[in-house]
Design a protein around this motif. Sequence first.
Motif, PDB file in Angstrom:
ATOM      1  N   ARG A 143      52.087  16.792 119.572  1.00  0.00           N
ATOM      2  CA  ARG A 143      50.567  16.494 119.885  1.00  0.00           C
ATOM      3  C   ARG A 143      49.571  17.186 119.655  1.00  0.00           C
ATOM      4  N   GLU A 144      49.775  18.596 119.645  1.00  0.00           N
ATOM      5  CA  GLU A 144      48.921  19.653 119.043  1.00  0.00           C
ATOM      6  C   GLU A 144      49.942  20.224 117.859  1.00  0.00           C
ATOM      7  N   TYR A 145      49.213  20.294 116.754  1.00  0.00           N
ATOM      8  CA  TYR A 145      50.022  20.607 115.525  1.00  0.00           C
ATOM      9  C   TYR A 145      49.258  21.567 114.822  1.00  0.00           C
ATOM     10  N   ILE A 146      49.957  22.146 113.689  1.00  0.00           N
ATOM     11  CA  ILE A 146      49.475  22.931 112.852  1.00  0.00           C
ATOM     12  C   ILE A 146      48.843  22.549 111.689  1.00  0.00           C
ATOM     13  N   THR A 147      47.697  22.545 111.206  1.00  0.00           N
ATOM     14  CA  THR A 147      47.178  21.730 110.018  1.00  0.00           C
ATOM     15  C   THR A 147      47.225  22.683 108.714  1.00  0.00           C
ATOM     16  N   GLN A 148      47.167  24.017 108.951  1.00  0.00           N
ATOM     17  CA  GLN A 148      47.160  24.936 107.856  1.00  0.00           C
ATOM     18  C   GLN A 148      47.314  26.473 108.096  1.00  0.00           C
ATOM     19  N   LEU A 149      48.145  26.958 107.490  1.00  0.00           N
ATOM     20  CA  LEU A 149      48.512  28.347 107.539  1.00  0.00           C
ATOM     21  C   LEU A 149      48.011  29.274 106.568  1.00  0.00           C
ATOM     22  N   ASP A 150      47.008  30.175 106.871  1.00  0.00           N
ATOM     23  CA  ASP A 150      46.505  31.194 105.812  1.00  0.00           C
ATOM     24  C   ASP A 150      47.221  32.597 106.126  1.00  0.00           C
ATOM     25  N   ILE A 151      48.246  32.865 105.089  1.00  0.00           N
ATOM     26  CA  ILE A 151      48.764  33.981 105.120  1.00  0.00           C
ATOM     27  C   ILE A 151      48.550  35.163 104.092  1.00  0.00           C
ATOM     28  N   ASP A 152      48.176  36.259 104.235  1.00  0.00           N
ATOM     29  CA  ASP A 152      47.949  37.381 103.545  1.00  0.00           C
ATOM     30  C   ASP A 152      48.701  38.504 103.858  1.00  0.00           C
ATOM     31  N   ALA A 153      49.810  38.681 103.007  1.00  0.00           N
ATOM     32  CA  ALA A 153      50.743  39.856 103.179  1.00  0.00           C
ATOM     33  C   ALA A 153      50.595  41.010 102.297  1.00  0.00           C
ATOM     34  N   LYS A 154      50.241  42.157 102.697  1.00  0.00           N
ATOM     35  CA  LYS A 154      50.047  43.171 101.713  1.00  0.00           C
ATOM     36  C   LYS A 154      51.234  44.219 101.498  1.00  0.00           C
ATOM     37  N   ALA A 155      51.053  44.875 100.355  1.00  0.00           N
ATOM     38  CA  ALA A 155      52.237  45.722 100.044  1.00  0.00           C
ATOM     39  C   ALA A 155      52.711  46.729 101.037  1.00  0.00           C
ATOM     40  N   ASN A 156      51.573  47.044 101.859  1.00  0.00           N
ATOM     41  CA  ASN A 156      51.886  48.206 102.757  1.00  0.00           C
ATOM     42  C   ASN A 156      52.500  47.762 104.225  1.00  0.00           C
ATOM     43  N   GLY A 157      52.729  46.119 104.146  1.00  0.00           N
ATOM     44  CA  GLY A 157      53.402  45.368 105.312  1.00  0.00           C
ATOM     45  C   GLY A 157      52.327  44.743 106.178  1.00  0.00           C
ATOM     46  N   TYR A 176      57.643  25.476 108.447  1.00  0.00           N
ATOM     47  CA  TYR A 176      58.213  26.217 107.807  1.00  0.00           C
ATOM     48  C   TYR A 176      57.666  26.816 106.626  1.00  0.00           C
ATOM     49  N   SER A 177      57.459  28.138 106.231  1.00  0.00           N
ATOM     50  CA  SER A 177      56.665  28.486 105.160  1.00  0.00           C
ATOM     51  C   SER A 177      57.381  29.807 104.394  1.00  0.00           C
ATOM     52  N   TYR A 178      56.761  30.466 103.729  1.00  0.00           N
ATOM     53  CA  TYR A 178      56.994  31.627 103.264  1.00  0.00           C
ATOM     54  C   TYR A 178      55.720  32.546 102.685  1.00  0.00           C
ATOM     55  N   THR A 179      55.959  33.876 102.354  1.00  0.00           N
ATOM     56  CA  THR A 179      55.100  34.697 101.595  1.00  0.00           C
ATOM     57  C   THR A 179      55.732  35.720 101.021  1.00  0.00           C
ATOM     58  N   GLY A 180      54.945  36.393 100.146  1.00  0.00           N
ATOM     59  CA  GLY A 180      55.211  37.577  99.530  1.00  0.00           C
ATOM     60  C   GLY A 180      54.222  38.828  99.726  1.00  0.00           C
ATOM     61  N   PHE A 181      54.795  40.016  99.693  1.00  0.00           N
ATOM     62  CA  PHE A 181      53.997  41.176 100.315  1.00  0.00           C
ATOM     63  C   PHE A 181      53.591  41.678  98.885  1.00  0.00           C
ATOM     64  N   ARG A 182      52.236  41.588  98.699  1.00  0.00           N
ATOM     65  CA  ARG A 182      51.915  42.199  97.641  1.00  0.00           C
ATOM     66  C   ARG A 182      50.139  42.390  97.667  1.00  0.00           C
ATOM     67  N   THR A 183      49.700  43.569  97.009  1.00  0.00           N
ATOM     68  CA  THR A 183      48.246  43.574  97.108  1.00  0.00           C
ATOM     69  C   THR A 183      47.645  43.604  96.018  1.00  0.00           C
ATOM     70  N   VAL A 184      46.530  42.765  95.548  1.00  0.00           N
ATOM     71  CA  VAL A 184      45.762  42.633  94.541  1.00  0.00           C
ATOM     72  C   VAL A 184      44.484  43.280  94.651  1.00  0.00           C
ATOM     73  N   SER A 185      44.213  44.177  93.653  1.00  0.00           N
ATOM     74  CA  SER A 185      42.870  45.074  93.811  1.00  0.00           C
ATOM     75  C   SER A 185      42.327  45.368  92.408  1.00  0.00           C
ATOM     76  N   LYS A 186      41.238  46.034  92.346  1.00  0.00           N
ATOM     77  CA  LYS A 186      40.641  46.598  91.135  1.00  0.00           C
ATOM     78  C   LYS A 186      40.416  48.059  91.219  1.00  0.00           C
ATOM     79  N   GLY A 187      40.740  48.674  90.045  1.00  0.00           N
ATOM     80  CA  GLY A 187      40.674  50.288  90.185  1.00  0.00           C
ATOM     81  C   GLY A 187      40.313  51.057  88.807  1.00  0.00           C
ATOM     82  N   VAL A 188      40.114  52.298  89.013  1.00  0.00           N
ATOM     83  CA  VAL A 188      39.929  52.969  87.637  1.00  0.00           C
ATOM     84  C   VAL A 188      41.160  53.650  87.353  1.00  0.00           C
ATOM     85  N   VAL A 189      41.575  53.512  86.170  1.00  0.00           N
ATOM     86  CA  VAL A 189      43.076  54.290  85.753  1.00  0.00           C
ATOM     87  C   VAL A 189      42.749  54.949  84.297  1.00  0.00           C
TER      88      VAL A 189
END
Length: 675
Positions: A224-238, A318-331
């Motif tokens: 009756r109460e149910y999940i409509t969306q999962l927003d998951i952000d899993a970063k490389a540092n856990g 049931y869902s899934y995720t992957g731990f990773r970090t996307v960013s911009k840097g100077v190399v």
Amino acid sequence: MHVGSWITALLPLGAAAGTFKRQSNTSEYQLQKGPLDTDWTEQVGTSPWPEYPRPQLARSEWKNLNGVWQYQNATGSELETPPFGKDLSKSVLVPFCLESALSGIMGTRTIYSWYRTHFDVDSEWIDSEKRVLLNFGAVDWQTSVFVNGKFAGNHTGGYFHFAFDVTDLVNTNGTNELVVWTYDPTNEAGKMIPLGKQRLNPDHINYTPCSGIWQTVWLESTGREYITQLDIDAKANGELNITVHSASGGQGNSSTGSSSTGSFEITIHSQGTEGVALQETGSTNAPTLFKVDSPKVWSPDSPNLYNVTVKLGSDTVYSYTGFRTVSKGVVNGLPRPLLNGEFEFLFGPLDQGYWPDGLHSPPSYEAMVSDLKAVKEVGFNMVRKHIKVEPGLFYQACDQLGLMVVQDMPAMPTYSSPPAEPCAPGPVVEPQQQQEFERELALMIEQLKSYPSIITWVIYNEGWGQNREDRATDERLTALVHSLDPTRLIDTVSGWYDHGAGDFHDNHHYAFPQCGTPFWGGLSGPYDPSRIGFQGEFGGIGQNVSIEHLWNVKQAIDQINQTYELADSEDAWNWRIHATFMDLLRQVEAFSCSGAVYTQTTDVEGEVNGLLTYDRRINRMDKEQWRSDIGDLYQAARERGTVPDGDGDTASPKEKRHFPKRVAPVSDEFGMRSM
């Protein structure tokens, strides 16, 4: 067990519950003879796409409604008089575009349409503590839905999932009638909607449109109460940031319920392991931060995924995720895209996702994934999903294979049908049309933002639908996308009318690249050294094939010579692309090139510049040569340095590595930073 197998084990394939028993006045479904087919065409049958379609929000109690439905062409005024209790004249195979051979219709100008089918609901689904949701993967473009003669809801947007709570409309003591009305103007005169490359009058770079239902339709049972969306952000540092969106049923039948608050339970474990990495509780409809110790990070080389189970009362997803970090840097003094704190050279094909038998709809999951496997096999680490949004199973496959995704927003058209006078300016984007584009842009990000493989959003492609002199709109939309998803990079304009917004300076140039270079051509302008240098499109070298592998439409065949370049054999084609890749290699070594997109994965209609032919029966690539050339590009990028200058956003502490330079430093007179 990897995440795909895990979900499949929990969720048996759905029967084609929507299959209609043909009535005497409804023509029988028949696969049409299209201009071209694939090896999968004849295998589709009448129970297509049985897989559970939404891998990041899966439920065990569900029923697939794909199959043979009834269909009838309509007019705009007929929405006021739905055909309840009436057989429609034709049979259609859902979920395939009405213009496709697989649909059985293969229509033209299918602007207004009626669909009709019947379905049963399991008696155990009707309970005071349960709700029944009717889901549509995607319908192009506007949709109105009726169940048992009553209005269930409507939706606008041709690429996005939507659902209606139909609990109060269905019954279990007999068959339920489902009637669907669709409206898809494509690029009719005066219309401006997000449509990608669909055109009512296809040409060399624009293709047959896709109208109506083109992704899976299904029912599912929830609490009756149910999940409509999962927003998951899993970063490389856990760090794991999750928002569990929920609704409470019984608040009317025109939507998926009203927002509610409650407590959820979350369990996470690495694929293929029994040990639990996280087991916690949190409150719905608000961001909750957790921490997983020493996660296995996701990358193209190691696409590690974690299974996620979320329980809210009697509702379990049931869902899934992957731990990773996307960013911009100077190399080494140059702006770079970073994955897990290190420079990752982005290289892959322009992936348009068209099929000769299903158009926007791949004939099967196996067929869809075969394209991705062909790309991965030669070493590409990315695809640019070009002005189209795919089914969720596409992005799951990229997550599993280790293919990064640069995701385009479907563009608005550059001309109307019928076309304007020769040399007339493109259509003007009216304020209400711009508002709809922005609404659908937000829908795309909300729907896709939890897939680990997506690393970049593209707002505009080559000025299509862009107000070209309006810098403020580009900056505003970039800020909008960042507010919806601050975890990824933004390519505001891929090619042409660049106003300085976003993380990339993205140049399109055929056939040879101009990637982050001190020389340029066309409309992209000189490289901006404050942003990531990116070759959003290049190559486009074609090779004609015999008629059995071509889209057998005279106009398309007549336009093959509009290809940027044509080689007269596969050997010549491979040689020419090798030379193009070597030019890109020198630019990676010498300038500020951080990634590139080769055009393209497959031929499409009159375009013959694919790695594969349109029917997928010929793979043009000399695989050994391609693997070697692509490997050299990655090596050149590594030798320019991978770890950011100073304090980078890294997955874990690393010793900074220095690589030998393969070329002399670039002179400051070019306006570039010395290496």
